[in-house]
Design a protein around this motif. Sequence first.
Motif, PDB file in Angstrom:
ATOM      1  N   GLY A  76      -7.961   7.209  -5.940  1.00  0.00           N
ATOM      2  CA  GLY A  76      -6.600   7.673  -5.826  1.00  0.00           C
ATOM      3  C   GLY A  76      -5.960   7.842  -7.188  1.00  0.00           C
ATOM      4  N   ALA A  77      -4.830   8.529  -7.208  1.00  0.00           N
ATOM      5  CA  ALA A  77      -4.091   8.707  -8.445  1.00  0.00           C
ATOM      6  C   ALA A  77      -3.400   7.398  -8.814  1.00  0.00           C
ATOM      7  CB  ALA A  77      -3.056   9.821  -8.252  1.00  0.00           C
ATOM      8  N   PRO A  78      -3.002   7.248 -10.072  1.00  0.00           N
ATOM      9  CA  PRO A  78      -2.292   6.033 -10.460  1.00  0.00           C
ATOM     10  C   PRO A  78      -0.990   5.888  -9.682  1.00  0.00           C
ATOM     11  CG  PRO A  78      -3.019   7.283 -12.381  1.00  0.00           C
ATOM     12  CD  PRO A  78      -3.237   8.152 -11.184  1.00  0.00           C
ATOM     13  N   LEU A  79      -0.565   4.643  -9.520  1.00  0.00           N
ATOM     14  CA  LEU A  79       0.705   4.394  -8.841  1.00  0.00           C
ATOM     15  C   LEU A  79       1.868   4.949  -9.666  1.00  0.00           C
ATOM     16  CD1 LEU A  79       0.059   0.722  -7.734  1.00  0.00           C
ATOM     17  CD2 LEU A  79       0.331   2.666  -6.210  1.00  0.00           C
ATOM     18  N   GLU A  80       2.931   5.307  -8.959  1.00  0.00           N
ATOM     19  CA  GLU A  80       4.120   5.796  -9.649  1.00  0.00           C
ATOM     20  C   GLU A  80       4.765   4.664 -10.449  1.00  0.00           C
ATOM     21  OE1 GLU A  80       6.695   7.486  -6.767  1.00  0.00           O
ATOM     22  OE2 GLU A  80       5.311   9.098  -6.229  1.00  0.00           O
ATOM     23  N   PRO A 114      17.245 -14.211   2.346  1.00  0.00           N
ATOM     24  CA  PRO A 114      15.819 -14.094   2.653  1.00  0.00           C
ATOM     25  C   PRO A 114      15.416 -12.653   2.969  1.00  0.00           C
ATOM     26  CG  PRO A 114      16.796 -15.950   3.821  1.00  0.00           C
ATOM     27  CD  PRO A 114      17.927 -15.161   3.250  1.00  0.00           C
ATOM     28  N   LEU A 115      14.224 -12.279   2.532  1.00  0.00           N
ATOM     29  CA  LEU A 115      13.741 -10.912   2.670  1.00  0.00           C
ATOM     30  C   LEU A 115      12.608 -10.837   3.698  1.00  0.00           C
ATOM     31  CD1 LEU A 115      13.409  -9.967  -1.112  1.00  0.00           C
ATOM     32  CD2 LEU A 115      15.387  -9.627   0.379  1.00  0.00           C
ATOM     33  N   PRO A 116      12.469  -9.691   4.365  1.00  0.00           N
ATOM     34  CA  PRO A 116      11.269  -9.477   5.190  1.00  0.00           C
ATOM     35  C   PRO A 116      10.027  -9.379   4.302  1.00  0.00           C
ATOM     36  CG  PRO A 116      13.020  -7.899   5.723  1.00  0.00           C
ATOM     37  CD  PRO A 116      13.411  -8.561   4.447  1.00  0.00           C
ATOM     38  N   LEU A 117       8.866  -9.693   4.875  1.00  0.00           N
ATOM     39  CA  LEU A 117       7.586  -9.591   4.183  1.00  0.00           C
ATOM     40  C   LEU A 117       6.618  -8.801   5.066  1.00  0.00           C
ATOM     41  CD1 LEU A 117       5.352 -10.350   2.104  1.00  0.00           C
ATOM     42  CD2 LEU A 117       5.080 -12.510   3.374  1.00  0.00           C
ATOM     43  N   VAL A 118       5.979  -7.799   4.477  1.00  0.00           N
ATOM     44  CA  VAL A 118       4.950  -7.014   5.170  1.00  0.00           C
ATOM     45  C   VAL A 118       3.627  -7.222   4.443  1.00  0.00           C
ATOM     46  CG1 VAL A 118       4.211  -4.738   5.946  1.00  0.00           C
ATOM     47  CG2 VAL A 118       6.658  -5.294   5.856  1.00  0.00           C
ATOM     48  N   VAL A 119       2.591  -7.624   5.172  1.00  0.00           N
ATOM     49  CA  VAL A 119       1.254  -7.822   4.622  1.00  0.00           C
ATOM     50  C   VAL A 119       0.407  -6.618   5.020  1.00  0.00           C
ATOM     51  CG1 VAL A 119      -0.785  -9.300   4.581  1.00  0.00           C
ATOM     52  CG2 VAL A 119       1.492 -10.321   4.769  1.00  0.00           C
ATOM     53  N   MET A 120      -0.125  -5.897   4.023  1.00  0.00           N
ATOM     54  CA  MET A 120      -0.848  -4.650   4.248  1.00  0.00           C
ATOM     55  C   MET A 120      -2.339  -4.840   3.953  1.00  0.00           C
ATOM     56  SD  MET A 120       1.344  -2.265   5.193  1.00  0.00           S
ATOM     57  CE  MET A 120       0.653  -0.690   4.704  1.00  0.00           C
ATOM     58  N   LEU A 121      -3.184  -4.523   4.926  1.00  0.00           N
ATOM     59  CA  LEU A 121      -4.628  -4.746   4.832  1.00  0.00           C
ATOM     60  C   LEU A 121      -5.361  -3.410   4.733  1.00  0.00           C
ATOM     61  CD1 LEU A 121      -4.830  -7.491   7.592  1.00  0.00           C
ATOM     62  CD2 LEU A 121      -4.762  -7.839   5.117  1.00  0.00           C
ATOM     63  N   HIS A 122      -5.997  -3.193   3.594  1.00  0.00           N
ATOM     64  CA  HIS A 122      -6.662  -1.919   3.330  1.00  0.00           C
ATOM     65  C   HIS A 122      -7.917  -1.739   4.182  1.00  0.00           C
ATOM     66  CE1 HIS A 122      -9.929  -3.854   1.084  1.00  0.00           C
ATOM     67  NE2 HIS A 122      -9.029  -4.584   0.457  1.00  0.00           N
ATOM     68  N   GLY A 123      -8.416  -0.505   4.216  1.00  0.00           N
ATOM     69  CA  GLY A 123      -9.669  -0.199   4.882  1.00  0.00           C
ATOM     70  C   GLY A 123     -10.848  -0.388   3.947  1.00  0.00           C
ATOM     71  N   CYS A 124     -12.038  -0.105   4.444  1.00  0.00           N
ATOM     72  CA  CYS A 124     -13.249  -0.269   3.641  1.00  0.00           C
ATOM     73  C   CYS A 124     -13.226   0.656   2.430  1.00  0.00           C
ATOM     74  CB  CYS A 124     -14.486   0.044   4.469  1.00  0.00           C
ATOM     75  SG  CYS A 124     -14.711  -1.031   5.894  1.00  0.00           S
ATOM     76  N   THR A 125     -13.812   0.185   1.350  1.00  0.00           N
ATOM     77  CA  THR A 125     -13.921   0.839   0.041  1.00  0.00           C
ATOM     78  C   THR A 125     -12.582   1.001  -0.654  1.00  0.00           C
ATOM     79  OG1 THR A 125     -13.733   3.191   0.631  1.00  0.00           O
ATOM     80  CG2 THR A 125     -15.908   2.149   0.914  1.00  0.00           C
ATOM     81  N   GLN A 126     -11.502   0.653   0.002  1.00  0.00           N
ATOM     82  CA  GLN A 126     -10.188   0.744  -0.622  1.00  0.00           C
ATOM     83  C   GLN A 126      -9.861  -0.565  -1.334  1.00  0.00           C
ATOM     84  OE1 GLN A 126      -7.854   1.826   2.953  1.00  0.00           O
ATOM     85  NE2 GLN A 126      -7.569   3.829   2.017  1.00  0.00           N
ATOM     86  N   GLY A 127      -8.702  -0.584  -1.975  1.00  0.00           N
ATOM     87  CA  GLY A 127      -8.187  -1.769  -2.621  1.00  0.00           C
ATOM     88  C   GLY A 127      -6.674  -1.748  -2.587  1.00  0.00           C
ATOM     89  N   ASP A 129      -4.232  -1.247  -4.851  1.00  0.00           N
ATOM     90  CA  ASP A 129      -3.532  -0.138  -5.501  1.00  0.00           C
ATOM     91  C   ASP A 129      -3.704   1.161  -4.725  1.00  0.00           C
ATOM     92  OD1 ASP A 129      -2.380  -1.558  -7.607  1.00  0.00           O
ATOM     93  OD2 ASP A 129      -4.160  -1.353  -8.869  1.00  0.00           O
ATOM     94  N   ASP A 130      -4.926   1.427  -4.300  1.00  0.00           N
ATOM     95  CA  ASP A 130      -5.217   2.623  -3.526  1.00  0.00           C
ATOM     96  C   ASP A 130      -4.404   2.642  -2.234  1.00  0.00           C
ATOM     97  OD1 ASP A 130      -6.401   4.834  -2.351  1.00  0.00           O
ATOM     98  OD2 ASP A 130      -8.298   3.859  -1.938  1.00  0.00           O
ATOM     99  N   PHE A 131      -4.381   1.511  -1.543  1.00  0.00           N
ATOM    100  CA  PHE A 131      -3.679   1.440  -0.265  1.00  0.00           C
ATOM    101  C   PHE A 131      -2.169   1.552  -0.457  1.00  0.00           C
ATOM    102  CE2 PHE A 131      -3.019  -0.950   3.930  1.00  0.00           C
ATOM    103  CZ  PHE A 131      -3.356   0.153   4.686  1.00  0.00           C
ATOM    104  N   ALA A 132      -1.658   0.948  -1.511  1.00  0.00           N
ATOM    105  CA  ALA A 132      -0.228   1.062  -1.795  1.00  0.00           C
ATOM    106  C   ALA A 132       0.147   2.511  -2.086  1.00  0.00           C
ATOM    107  CB  ALA A 132       0.143   0.169  -2.973  1.00  0.00           C
ATOM    108  N   ALA A 133      -0.685   3.204  -2.878  1.00  0.00           N
ATOM    109  CA  ALA A 133      -0.400   4.602  -3.202  1.00  0.00           C
ATOM    110  C   ALA A 133      -0.467   5.476  -1.963  1.00  0.00           C
ATOM    111  CB  ALA A 133      -1.389   5.096  -4.255  1.00  0.00           C
ATOM    112  N   GLY A 134      -1.488   5.264  -1.122  1.00  0.00           N
ATOM    113  CA  GLY A 134      -1.679   6.111   0.041  1.00  0.00           C
ATOM    114  C   GLY A 134      -0.632   5.925   1.123  1.00  0.00           C
ATOM    115  N   THR A 135      -0.207   4.694   1.356  1.00  0.00           N
ATOM    116  CA  THR A 135       0.762   4.418   2.420  1.00  0.00           C
ATOM    117  C   THR A 135       2.211   4.594   1.971  1.00  0.00           C
ATOM    118  OG1 THR A 135       0.832   2.057   1.856  1.00  0.00           O
ATOM    119  CG2 THR A 135      -0.808   2.762   3.504  1.00  0.00           C
TER     120      THR A 135
END
Length: 365
Positions: A76-80, A114-127, A129-135
Amino acid sequence: MSHKLPPEMAEITRLTSSGKLTEATALIQRLVRGAASPVPPQQPPQARLRTGLGETLRGLAARVLPAGLDLGLGGGAPLEPLPDGASFETLSFTGPAGSRDYKLYVPANRSAGPLPLVVMLHGCTQGPDDFAAGTRMNALAEEHGCLVAYPGQLSTANAQKCWNWFNPDDQGRDRGEPSLIAGITRKIMRDHPVDPARVYAAGLSAGGAMAAILGTAYPDLYAAVGVHSGLPVGSARDVPTAFAAMRQGTSGGERSGRGAPVIVFHGDQDSTVNPRNADAVAAQILASHDTLVTDRNGQTPGGRTHKQTIHTDPVGRVLCEQWTVHGAGHAWMGGSKAGSYTDPKGPDASREMLRFFLQHRLGTA
């Protein structure tokens, strides 16, 4: 004409059928990389064969690799750039089941409470940074004032960096990978001002299957979960049954009706994880519940059509929201091309999941 498989494909089939996923994956990676270079228009027969073999191997990999699917041949491209006042740090957690790094996004737009928290679980071969950029979940975190965590799977735990949703030791409470992800979640809750009633988990493919496990194993921790292109809890017990569940669909394990409310996204043309798995994910949470069912049809402007099915209990609480996206394959809906396995045509799964999450709190009917 002979219909005998090429030697390379025959060997891949032999390795996968005997459960030797690591060896099969390594062979596919070597062959695809060797066949992936551009070929001139007037290509000789050997070059055409090499190109065709690469395409065939990619298709084979999509059919046989456990939920996730790609071979990691693109990035993926670098994060913004981060907004002023925001942070996106790499941290680590260690528990009885091992250690995992994770990235934590802390938005610049955050309240004093207090803030909400979302836990994001990437797919295979991802990581992370990639998952953050894509979603693009970090951008939504800025809009809504949320923390977002991205646990990262290790290649030493799974050669394709898949969460091991198909391993019985990683399918229950307080053991294996669910305990590591829950441990990361609790560590963030200790270190940051998190609202314990607004903690959520979501994932893609193998990550979606793991999110379903978290919703069943830890309904006292996660107020709701999102399963994108994933599978139901208990749908496999090893690599061969994982292949079968992905290809054919499954009813999953015990349908107890226990677990966190769930929002499900799946493309109806997904050839990697059978769309029937989405129905099974919904069925697990709806078991033993009487619900009112509402269907809505829609279309993303200039994009894909979809069907949205909402299951509401007698007191008006939404237990399950299922999105079937027409014409879509195995990709995060509405995602950015900056990440892998995204479908920018929509609908926006990240936005819809966050909307669904923030409607649910622990301890409310």
